[in-house]
Design a protein around this motif. Sequence first.
Motif, mmCIF file in Angstrom:
data_model
loop_
_atom_site.group_PDB
_atom_site.id
_atom_site.type_symbol
_atom_site.label_atom_id
_atom_site.label_comp_id
_atom_site.label_asym_id
_atom_site.label_seq_id
_atom_site.Cartn_x
_atom_site.Cartn_y
_atom_site.Cartn_z
ATOM 1 N N GLU A 175 0.831 -1.213 0.000
ATOM 2 C CA GLU A 175 0.000 0.000 0.000
ATOM 3 C C GLU A 175 0.862 1.258 0.000
ATOM 4 O O GLU A 175 0.540 2.233 -0.680
ATOM 5 C CB GLU A 175 -0.933 0.006 1.204
ATOM 6 N N GLU A 176 1.950 1.219 0.744
ATOM 7 C CA GLU A 176 2.848 2.368 0.788
ATOM 8 C C GLU A 176 3.488 2.630 -0.580
ATOM 9 O O GLU A 176 3.664 3.774 -0.984
ATOM 10 C CB GLU A 176 3.945 2.157 1.831
ATOM 11 N N ALA A 177 3.826 1.546 -1.272
ATOM 12 C CA ALA A 177 4.441 1.688 -2.592
ATOM 13 C C ALA A 177 3.402 1.997 -3.672
ATOM 14 O O ALA A 177 3.765 2.389 -4.784
ATOM 15 C CB ALA A 177 5.194 0.412 -2.950
ATOM 16 N N GLY A 178 2.118 1.804 -3.377
ATOM 17 C CA GLY A 178 1.052 2.084 -4.352
ATOM 18 C C GLY A 178 0.901 0.998 -5.401
ATOM 19 O O GLY A 178 0.429 1.263 -6.497
ATOM 20 N N VAL A 179 1.304 -0.237 -5.073
ATOM 21 C CA VAL A 179 1.161 -1.370 -5.989
ATOM 22 C C VAL A 179 0.418 -2.501 -5.279
ATOM 23 O O VAL A 179 -0.033 -2.339 -4.151
ATOM 24 C CB VAL A 179 2.540 -1.856 -6.514
ATOM 25 N N ASP A 180 0.323 -3.637 -5.948
ATOM 26 C CA ASP A 180 -0.444 -4.768 -5.423
ATOM 27 C C ASP A 180 0.467 -5.837 -4.822
ATOM 28 O O ASP A 180 1.638 -5.956 -5.187
ATOM 29 C CB ASP A 180 -1.259 -5.397 -6.549
ATOM 30 N N LEU A 181 -0.109 -6.634 -3.914
ATOM 31 C CA LEU A 181 0.567 -7.796 -3.352
ATOM 32 C C LEU A 181 0.008 -9.012 -4.096
ATOM 33 O O LEU A 181 -1.173 -9.324 -3.979
ATOM 34 C CB LEU A 181 0.301 -7.912 -1.845
ATOM 35 N N ILE A 182 0.850 -9.677 -4.891
ATOM 36 C CA ILE A 182 0.391 -10.770 -5.756
ATOM 37 C C ILE A 182 0.876 -12.101 -5.213
ATOM 38 O O ILE A 182 2.057 -12.283 -4.928
ATOM 39 C CB ILE A 182 0.917 -10.571 -7.195
ATOM 40 N N LEU A 183 -0.059 -13.043 -5.096
ATOM 41 C CA LEU A 183 0.239 -14.389 -4.612
ATOM 42 C C LEU A 183 0.768 -15.200 -5.802
ATOM 43 O O LEU A 183 0.037 -15.516 -6.731
ATOM 44 C CB LEU A 183 -1.032 -15.021 -4.039
ATOM 45 N N GLY A 236 -1.456 -5.422 -13.250
ATOM 46 C CA GLY A 236 -1.619 -5.317 -14.706
ATOM 47 C C GLY A 236 -0.355 -5.735 -15.434
ATOM 48 O O GLY A 236 -0.408 -6.441 -16.445
ATOM 49 N N LYS A 237 0.792 -5.309 -14.900
ATOM 50 C CA LYS A 237 2.074 -5.672 -15.488
ATOM 51 C C LYS A 237 2.301 -7.188 -15.374
ATOM 52 O O LYS A 237 2.794 -7.834 -16.311
ATOM 53 C CB LYS A 237 3.197 -4.919 -14.782
ATOM 54 N N TYR A 238 1.920 -7.759 -14.237
ATOM 55 C CA TYR A 238 2.069 -9.202 -14.008
ATOM 56 C C TYR A 238 1.235 -9.998 -15.021
ATOM 57 O O TYR A 238 1.729 -10.953 -15.621
ATOM 58 C CB TYR A 238 1.644 -9.524 -12.572
ATOM 59 N N ARG A 239 -0.024 -9.587 -15.228
ATOM 60 C CA ARG A 239 -0.890 -10.280 -16.194
ATOM 61 C C ARG A 239 -0.339 -10.153 -17.610
ATOM 62 O O ARG A 239 -0.382 -11.104 -18.390
ATOM 63 C CB ARG A 239 -2.318 -9.706 -16.134
ATOM 64 N N TYR A 240 0.204 -8.990 -17.946
ATOM 65 C CA TYR A 240 0.783 -8.765 -19.261
ATOM 66 C C TYR A 240 1.975 -9.699 -19.497
ATOM 67 O O TYR A 240 2.104 -10.314 -20.563
ATOM 68 C CB TYR A 240 1.215 -7.305 -19.409
ATOM 69 N N GLU A 241 2.841 -9.838 -18.510
ATOM 70 C CA GLU A 241 4.018 -10.710 -18.642
ATOM 71 C C GLU A 241 3.616 -12.174 -18.782
ATOM 72 O O GLU A 241 4.212 -12.914 -19.565
ATOM 73 C CB GLU A 241 4.953 -10.530 -17.441
ATOM 74 N N LEU A 242 2.586 -12.601 -18.017
ATOM 75 C CA LEU A 242 2.100 -13.978 -18.153
ATOM 76 C C LEU A 242 1.570 -14.240 -19.560
ATOM 77 O O LEU A 242 1.878 -15.273 -20.160
ATOM 78 C CB LEU A 242 0.977 -14.252 -17.136
#
Length: 141
Positions: free
Chosen positions: A11-19, A35-41
């Motif tokens: 939250e502090e970094a303004g991004v998501d925690l992905i499992l 969004g970046k994670y889904r794009y790379e997959l």
Amino acid sequence: MASKEAMKLAEEAGVDLILIAPTAKPPVCKIMDFGKYRYELARREKEAKKKQKTIEIKEVRLSPNIDTNDLNTKINMAKKFLTKGDKVKVTLRFRGRELAHVNTSKAILDEFAEALSDVATVDKPAKFEGRSMIMFLAGKR
């Protein structure tokens, strides 16, 4: 680290925690943009799909009263398909009174397979279906 601490950092970094690996002990998470994670997959899957070779089934049709030169032409065509990596479906079609000579026509398919024995193996042997006899050939590895 504890999941609450990881959520706070995300939250502090303004991004998501992905499992990433939920079945691992302890579960593996990453702090990054979802969004970046889904794009790379999606990009990885597309690359894997591009590299795999699809095997097509090409068909060669014969008739019971085929001449030797015509048979040789069909054999060369099947050889070309097999060297490209495709499977070949050899169909011997019977029309009208040709059905009376089914037992002698099996020799044509056997001769076809014998001529291609250096580049192909019989995947499925000759089988009678309806008004045609069908055999599948696959290239040798």
